[in-house]
Design an enzyme around this catalytic site. Structure first.
Site, short mmCIF file in Angstrom:
data_model
loop_
_atom_site.label_atom_id
_atom_site.label_comp_id
_atom_site.label_asym_id
_atom_site.label_seq_id
_atom_site.Cartn_x
_atom_site.Cartn_y
_atom_site.Cartn_z
N ARG A 1 8.30 21.70 -2.08
CA ARG A 1 7.81 21.04 -3.30
C ARG A 1 6.84 21.82 -3.78
O ARG A 1 5.95 22.14 -3.47
CB ARG A 1 7.30 19.63 -2.57
N HIS B 1 14.43 15.90 -8.46
CA HIS B 1 13.90 15.22 -7.09
C HIS B 1 15.31 14.92 -6.43
O HIS B 1 15.44 13.85 -6.16
CB HIS B 1 13.19 14.16 -7.39
N GLN C 1 15.47 12.44 -3.12
CA GLN C 1 15.10 11.15 -3.68
C GLN C 1 16.44 10.28 -3.85
O GLN C 1 16.69 9.17 -3.75
CB GLN C 1 14.21 11.06 -4.73
N ASP D 1 10.21 4.82 -12.50
CA ASP D 1 9.03 5.80 -11.66
C ASP D 1 7.76 5.82 -12.48
O ASP D 1 7.72 5.22 -13.75
CB ASP D 1 9.66 7.17 -11.85
N CYS E 1 11.05 5.24 -6.56
CA CYS E 1 10.80 6.25 -5.59
C CYS E 1 9.30 6.28 -4.95
O CYS E 1 9.34 6.80 -3.79
CB CYS E 1 11.06 7.79 -6.15
N ARG F 1 14.84 7.79 2.92
CA ARG F 1 14.61 9.36 2.75
C ARG F 1 14.73 10.00 4.31
O ARG F 1 15.18 11.08 4.36
CB ARG F 1 13.33 9.58 2.31
N1 NVA Z 1 7.90 11.50 -10.92
C1 NVA Z 1 7.09 11.63 -9.97
C2 NVA Z 1 7.81 11.54 -8.50
C3 NVA Z 1 6.85 11.33 -7.41
C4 NVA Z 1 7.55 11.32 -5.95
C5 NVA Z 1 6.09 12.87 -9.76
O1 NVA Z 1 6.50 14.10 -9.91
O2 NVA Z 1 4.78 12.90 -9.42
N1 CP Z 2 9.12 9.49 -3.39
C1 CP Z 2 8.59 10.70 -2.97
O1 CP Z 2 8.69 11.89 -3.04
O2 CP Z 2 7.13 10.15 -2.28
P1 CP Z 2 6.01 11.45 -1.71
O3 CP Z 2 5.53 11.94 -3.17
O4 CP Z 2 5.16 10.38 -0.98
O5 CP Z 2 6.67 12.39 -0.83
#
Ligand code: NVA
Ligand code: CP
Length: 299
Positions: free
Chosen positions: A106, A133, A136, A218, A258, A286
């Protein structure tokens, strides 16, 4: 060099790979529910999970998933590694490839993920970047399949920021030939190309959710965009998913998010706390989707 398969974007899986993973994820979920002895196809292997951004679901579902597949998860906060002191990602890729059988990352820039994949000799999995992502969306598709019994022939709507999750939904819908309408305010469009007749961009949320079977949203400020929160809240006024907005959707519309979510901001609490909330299955999936993905990619 040994050939390997990565998941940087859903295009790496293609339609066939996405469907294989989603259907296998559902089989793995049912095996787990029945309490069957879990198969351990990754017995004796190790998987590195590297996080440069916070995570709850992704981190825990990957760690538990790797364990359940029989492998050992090595969870790393990038700040605690030499990456945090500037060691190039290319060198990290080369070194980790000597120890582990897959790397899950990540990070921020998509270019970092691409450099890791280019220099690693083991599969690399995108666990969220600024641009996508994909893991997801595998879980989201599994959730749709569970609740609707199919993926095709449904109307999908995205309401909110054209962010990483929206980008991966665009890829999925283009690959699977699904009908997706995105309602996004000006200036917040997704970065992925929408050159597909079944994918439309509109400004009016009601236009996007009309007759929709699946509505997805989201947060308005993603990780790294916290300083823009106030400006974004103003730009996204009217983009909250509420029962009133969804009164024009299909009667059995399902809502995906998500998580983490902000109740009353981008989503009404009923879609989190109500008896039909799909988001908890979505979060659970997930685990199953990523186990199926690891089985698919790691040899
Ligand atoms: N769009 C959000 C998704 C988190 C799982 C982010 O990147 O923070
Ligand atoms: N949806 C998701 O990726 O959650 P986290 O940021 O908690 O991993």
């Amino acid at each position: 060099m040994k050939s390997k398969r990565d998941l940087l974007t859903l295009n790496d899986l293609g339609a066939e790979g996405i469907l294989a993973v989603v259907h296998r994820a559902e089989a793995l979920k049912q095996e787990r529910i029945r309490g069957e002895k879990l198969s351990r196809p990754l017995e004796g292997k190790s998987v590195a999970l590297i996080f440069e951004k916070p995570s709850t679901r992704t981190r825990v579902s990957f760690e538990v998933g790797v364990f359940e597949l029989g492998a050992h998860p090595v969870v790393l906060n990038a700040r605690d590694t030499q990456m945090g002191r500037g060691e190039p990602i290319e060198d990290t890729a080369r070194v980790l490839s000597r120890y582990v059988h897959a790397i899950v990352l990540r990070t921020f820039a998509d270019a970092t993920m691409e450099a890791l994949a280019k220099h690693a000799t083991v599969p690399v999995i995108n666990a969220l970047t600024d641009g996508g992502h994909p893991c997801q969306i595998l879980a989201d598709l599994q959730t749709v399949l569970q609740r609707k019994g199919k993926l095709s022939g449904l109307k999908y709507a995205w309401v909110g920021d054209g962010n990483n999750v929206a980008n991966s939904w665009i890829e999925a819908c283009a690959l699977l030939d699904l009908e997706l309408t995105l309602a996004v305010p000006e200036g917040y469009e997704p970065s992925r190309p929408m050159d597909n007749v079944r994918i439309k961009l509109v400004r009016d949320p009601q236009q996007a959710v009309r007759d929709a079977d699946v509505v997805i949203t989201d947060v308005w400020a993603s990780m790294g965009q916290e300083a823009e929160s106030a400006k974004r809240a103003a730009a996204f006024a009217g983009y909250c998913i509420t029962p009133e907005l969804l009164s024009v959707s299909a009667p059995d519309v399902m809502v995906l998010h998500c998580l983490p979510a902000h109740r009353g901001e981008e989503i009404h609490e009923i879609y989190l706390d109500g008896p039909d909330a799909a988001v908890w299955d979505e979060a659970e999936n997930r685990l199953h989707a990523q186990k199926a993905l690891l089985e698919y990619l790691v040899r």
